[in-house]
Design a protein around this motif. Structure first.
Motif, PDB file in Angstrom:
ATOM      1  N   LEU A  49       0.825  -1.199   0.000  1.00 58.10           N
ATOM      2  CA  LEU A  49       0.000   0.000   0.000  1.00 58.10           C
ATOM      3  C   LEU A  49       0.863   1.255   0.000  1.00 58.10           C
ATOM      4  N   GLY A  50       0.288   2.323  -0.554  1.00 59.30           N
ATOM      5  CA  GLY A  50       0.858   3.654  -0.392  1.00 59.30           C
ATOM      6  C   GLY A  50       2.088   3.974  -1.205  1.00 59.30           C
ATOM      7  N   LEU A  51       2.360   3.274  -2.311  1.00 57.63           N
ATOM      8  CA  LEU A  51       3.523   3.574  -3.136  1.00 57.63           C
ATOM      9  C   LEU A  51       3.149   4.529  -4.256  1.00 57.63           C
TER      10      LEU A  51
ATOM     11  N   TYR B 284      -4.032   2.590  -7.652  1.00 61.58           N
ATOM     12  CA  TYR B 284      -4.906   2.629  -6.477  1.00 61.58           C
ATOM     13  C   TYR B 284      -4.032   2.292  -5.269  1.00 61.58           C
ATOM     14  N   SER B 285      -3.277   3.278  -4.828  1.00 57.51           N
ATOM     15  CA  SER B 285      -2.267   3.033  -3.801  1.00 57.51           C
ATOM     16  C   SER B 285      -2.896   2.661  -2.462  1.00 57.51           C
ATOM     17  N   SER B 286      -4.079   3.214  -2.146  1.00 58.82           N
ATOM     18  CA  SER B 286      -4.703   2.896  -0.860  1.00 58.82           C
ATOM     19  C   SER B 286      -5.182   1.446  -0.803  1.00 58.82           C
TER      20      SER B 286
ATOM     21  N   LEU C 146     -15.256  -1.719 -10.286  1.00 58.86           N
ATOM     22  CA  LEU C 146     -15.412  -0.266 -10.232  1.00 58.86           C
ATOM     23  C   LEU C 146     -14.503   0.420 -11.238  1.00 58.86           C
ATOM     24  N   HIS C 147     -13.306  -0.117 -11.431  1.00 55.41           N
ATOM     25  CA  HIS C 147     -12.423   0.469 -12.444  1.00 55.41           C
ATOM     26  C   HIS C 147     -13.001   0.293 -13.840  1.00 55.41           C
TER      27      HIS C 147
END
Length: 920
Positions: free
Chosen positions: A487-489, A514-516, A608-609
């Motif tokens: 996550l978060g990159l 979608y980093s989250s 969703l994407h």
């Protein structure tokens, strides 16, 4: 050379008439796939005016038998049976049979589309589409259409599945019906004559797999050819609006369906497509093993053929061809004996010695070989729509190459002025599992190529087509969703990480991040690289977490009809006593399978994407309250990327409690309702608003003040829609959750699940926790003194614990009347397990404590907590509950009868975000 140059013209080999029972490729109205482009589509159309391909003979009936055309009982002792496909009919019905025989059905498919066979299962009262016999043993079913087949019959199934997207090749005419024969419900009514067209005794009747209209095979020609997609036209994602350049990706990969083992993979080496018991010597018959070419010999896959011991060569050859559903002339083939134990270097072991009959050489195995020809008449199909003909016939000689055949075909098709350099010749193998395409080199000797194909398999030779198509190739572009990443990159960090793990090439770029949620979408500009990455990602782990790979199509949102509001379906197959698996298959068949997602394979983010650019859509979540919360949380995180900012969400309850589904009138739980009725109810549902709450969990050392920096875990945020429980009810949920994790196979019934809750509650009856001494509560910055209790519950909806009214219906001047969209939470206490049981039984309600929009709970010790049915043990610290999240748009089932298609209640609500200053 010859040509089917006009609609209605037919191409006969060598200029002569067709052989009886041989496939014809004209353009008669209703002739189906191999007809001219105006009347074809992917899959067989309404059967033609005659009984094409059948070899009927009069037989004596020894048991009750039904007609496959009219489904009526055949009275008397005589009926007419097709020796190839087992079609049985009355004498009066034989002349009206329009359903093609299994031997010629593949030739009537205009656009070959492979099937997606799932795992083997038991399908009662279903029949095989190839041999027309009942499915007594475990059989296979296509996950996209209503095709059922025996495992033995899979190689001979027609590649006529629904074409659900544009693939860069010849596209189907989606405006016409896609007919599938048989396996209708016994009460099905014909759309034309209104008589019963379904049967549980035989394979009869036809059904359009897009609009669902049903009819007798003989009545279907009276229906108009245009398909309107039926009652679900407003929620179905039109196949013409989906593009997926998949090339050699399997259909199961394109539709995110688990691969089923190939027939014979889990069987012994001697298990071929046919496993008949050998005939006894006393019966006067013998059973022969028949192979159809070198490939079958290599895999030891054969068909068992039983013939009289004194049968002539022609009789044995005819039986062998019928076993492989081949309708060609006997003079085009011969049988070659296979020695029992061939010796290495024995050149005579495989010489062409098939002229002698089996009764002379009497070997146990034979190979069907095609008779070599000096020239052949090759059918070449146009690779573009509306060509005006089904095919043209080109004479192929030893000097013919792919280039010369292309040039001659263009002349017959009237496109010789464009030059043969702008076209290419494609070889297409119409396998039922995977349609394989290969572009032939212009110098390829075509006669030798045909001989090689038939040497490999004569059945494969009958299933191979040649298309002349334009050389302009679509730019390769494949979208791969990759989940399970850290996550978060940043985008560059994700790109470097994937390059290090899988050695990605220059043709790969990161298009969406979608980093989250630890996911990216890759744009791959090379088909070979896309296939390599897809297979590699599924076997790769990054930082100890396995990766997920999905092939995603592209939704052409600008082509969507103005009245189309497609439904995005999420199904949790583990919910509802495993009923989710059946719903997953049903929704794939009723809708476009591209709009149906399995939540255990990548979660809700891929769906969703895919719908991120659709201007208006709705969502259906099939699962429990926890599944609904999972989808709503993902929707909240991706809302800013969606063209439809506020899609309304419907629920098909599959869990144990299903409290949100109860409040929205979707019921206490799914009990086998017709999936079509569910989709119609979603289309007619009302849009309502429901509060969404944010819970901040900040765990700290017990007794630690503001200066304490020793944290047990970092703060985290969870979302809530239904209720949040602290204490005894969360403890019961945690016990149930742990028991289900240990033995998930036992939790397949809603009643069993509730029984586990009851047993867990009985064990807790003697325990006293005194929760009011272990927590502190602030409401709107004001300290609230708690009475003696063991559980504290924050409720947002008037349903808790499988439908119980915890707040109660009595009026109270201290509080406002609760609503699920008023921006307020109600706080209720319970004194123990007995109190909870009384609430469940409707004998009393909970202890009303407070009502507000901001709460602060201080946990003095580790305490069980559950949010929307998801429990855990929360470390000491603070819990802050506030209405920070916007309201969500949910769908409430309508009470009145469904309206006419095309009317809507919340078009504006679903079309985009609420106007500035409006309700959230």
């Amino acid at each position: 050379m010859a040509a089917a140059a006009e609609p209605g013209a037919r191409a006969w080999p060598a200029g002569g008439p067709p052989r009886p029972g041989a496939p014809t490729c004209g353009s008669q109205p209703g002739d189906g796939g191999s007809a001219c482009a105006q009347s074809g589509r992917a899959g067989a159309g309404p059967p033609g005016p005659a009984a094409p391909g059948h070899s009927f003979r009069k037989v004596t009936l020894t048991k009750p038998t039904f007609c496959h055309l009219c489904s009526d009982f055949i009275w008397g002792l005589a009926g007419f049976l097709c020796d190839v496909c087992n079609f049985m009919a009355h004498e009066k019905c034989v002349k009206r049979v329009k359903t093609p025989c299994s031997s010629v059905a593949p030739s009537r498919v205009r656009v070959p589309v492979a099937h997606c066979f799932g795992p083997r299962g038991l399908y009662k009262r279903k029949f095989c589409a190839v041999c027309r016999k009942g499915l007594e043993a475990p059989a296979l079913r296509c996950e996209v259409c209503e095709l059922h087949v025996h495992p033995d019959c899979v190689p001979f199934a027609c590649s006529d599945c629904r074409q659900c997207h544009q693939d860069g090749h010849l596209d189907a005419d989606w405006r016409q019906h896609h007919w599938r024969e048989g396996n209708l419900s016994p009460g099905a009514r014909c759309e034309v004559c209104r008589k019963t067209c379904g049967s549980s005794d035989v394979l009869t009747g036809v059904r359009c797999e897009w609009c669902g209209v049903q009819a007798h095979a003989s009545c279907s020609a009276a229906l108009g050819p245009e398909c309107t997609f039926g009652r679900l036209c407003s929620v179905l994602l039109p196949p013409a609006c989906v593009r997926l350049l998949s090339r050699n990706f399997r259909k199961t990969h394109c539709f995110r369906i688990a691969d089923a083992p190939e027939p014979g993979e889990d069987a012994g080496a001697d298990a071929g497509p046919s496993k008949e018991a050998p005939a006894s010597p006393e019966s006067g018959k013998q059973t022969l093993r028949v192979f159809d070419g070198d490939d079958a010999l290599r895999r030891n896959h054969f068909r068992a053929v039983t013939v009289p011991r004194g049968a002539r060569s022609e009789e044995v050859l005819g039986a062998a061809l019928r076993a492989y559903y081949l309708s060609e002339d006997l003079g085009d083939f011969h049988l070659q004996p296979l020695p029992p134990a061939p010796r290495a270097g024995d050149a005579g072991a495989m010489e062409e010695g098939g002229s002698s009959g089996p009764h002379e050489a009497a070997p146990g195995a034979w190979v069907i070989r095609a008779v070599p020809r000096a020239q052949e008449l090759l059918h070449v199909y146009p690779g573009w729509p509306w060509a005006g003909v089904a095919h043209v016939a080109v004479l192929v000689t030893a000097q013919s190459t792919a280039g010369t055949v292309t040039r001659e075909a263009l002349q017959l098709l009237g496109r010789q002025a464009e030059g043969p350099e702008s076209f290419r010749l494609e070889e297409v193998l119409m396998d039922s599992r995977h349609v394989q395409r290969m572009v032939l080199a212009r110098e390829e000797p075509l006669l030798d190529r045909l001989r090689d194909i038939r040497q490999t398999s004569v059945w494969q030779g009958s299933q191979t087509r040649f298309y002349v198509s334009e050389s302009r190739a679509a730019a390769p572009r494949v979208s791969l969703f990759v989940g399970g990443l850290p996550l978060g990159l940043s985008p560059q960090e994700y790109s470097d990480l994937l390059h290090e793990a899988m050695a990605t090439k220059a043709a790969v770029s990161v298009s969406h991040v979608y980093s989250s949620q630890g996911a990216v979408v890759l744009d791959v500009g090379c088909f070979a690289e896309a296939e390599r990455l897809y297979m590699l990602v599924r076997d790769t782990a990054v930082r100890g977490r396995p990766l997920t790979a999905l092939v995603l199509p592209e939704v052409l949102h600008t082509k969507l009809p103005p009245d189309c509001r497609p439904l995005l379906v999420f199904v949790n197959p583990k919910s509802g006593g495993l009923k989710g698996r059946d719903l997953l298959c049903s929704f794939r068949k009723l809708l476009n399978p591209h709009q149906v997602f399995d939540l255990t394979n990548g979660g809700p983010l891929p769906g969703l994407h895919l719908f991120s650019r659709v201007p208006s859509f709705r969502v259906l979540v099939c699962g429990g309250d926890g599944t609904v919360g999972w989808v709503l949380a993902a929707l909240e995180e991706t809302r800013r990327r969606l063209a439809c900012r506020e899609p309304s969400v419907a629920i098909l309850p599959l869990g144990t409690g299903n409290d949100l589904g109860r409040v929205l009138r979707w019921g206490a739980g799914y009990s086998g309702e017709d999936p079509l009725s569910v989709l119609v109810s979603v289309d007619e549902a009302d849009a309502v608003l429901v509060d969404r709450w944010t819970i901040l969990l900040d765990a700290q050392e017990a007794g630690g003040g503001q200066d304490s920096v020793a944290e047990l875990e970092p703060p985290k945020i969870v979302q809530m829609s239904n209720y949040c429980g602290i204490g005894i009810d969360a403890e019961l949920s945690l016990d149930f959750h742990q028991a289900r994790e240990e033995e998930p196979g036992k939790f397949t019934s809603r009643f069993h699940n509730k029984g586990v809750y009851v047993r867990a509650g009985l064990h807790k009856m003697s325990q006293v926790r005194s929760l009011h001494k272990e927590i502190r509560l602030q409401v709107e910055q004001q300290e609230v003194e708690l009475p003696s209790l063991e559980g504290l519950i924050f409720i947002n909806i008037p349903s808790w614990g499988s439908g119980a009214d915890l707040w109660g219906s009595d009026s109270d001047s201290r509080f406002e009347k609760p609503r699920m969209d008023d921006g307020l939470l109600e706080v209720v206490g319970v004194t123990g397990v007995v109190h909870m049981g009384q609430v469940q039984g409707g004998l009393r309600s909970g202890i009303r404590i407070a009502q507000g929009s901001y709460f602060r709970v201080t946990l003095l010790k580790a305490t069980p907590v559950q949010v929307d049915g998801e429990p855990w043990v929360q470390a000491p610290g603070h819990m802050i509950i506030s209405a920070a999240s916007p309201k969500v748009h949910m769908l409430r089932r309508a009470k009145q009868k469904p309206r006419r298609p095309g009317t809507s209640r919340d078009t504006c609500t679903d079309a985009g975000p609420a106007p500035e200053g409006g309700p959230k």
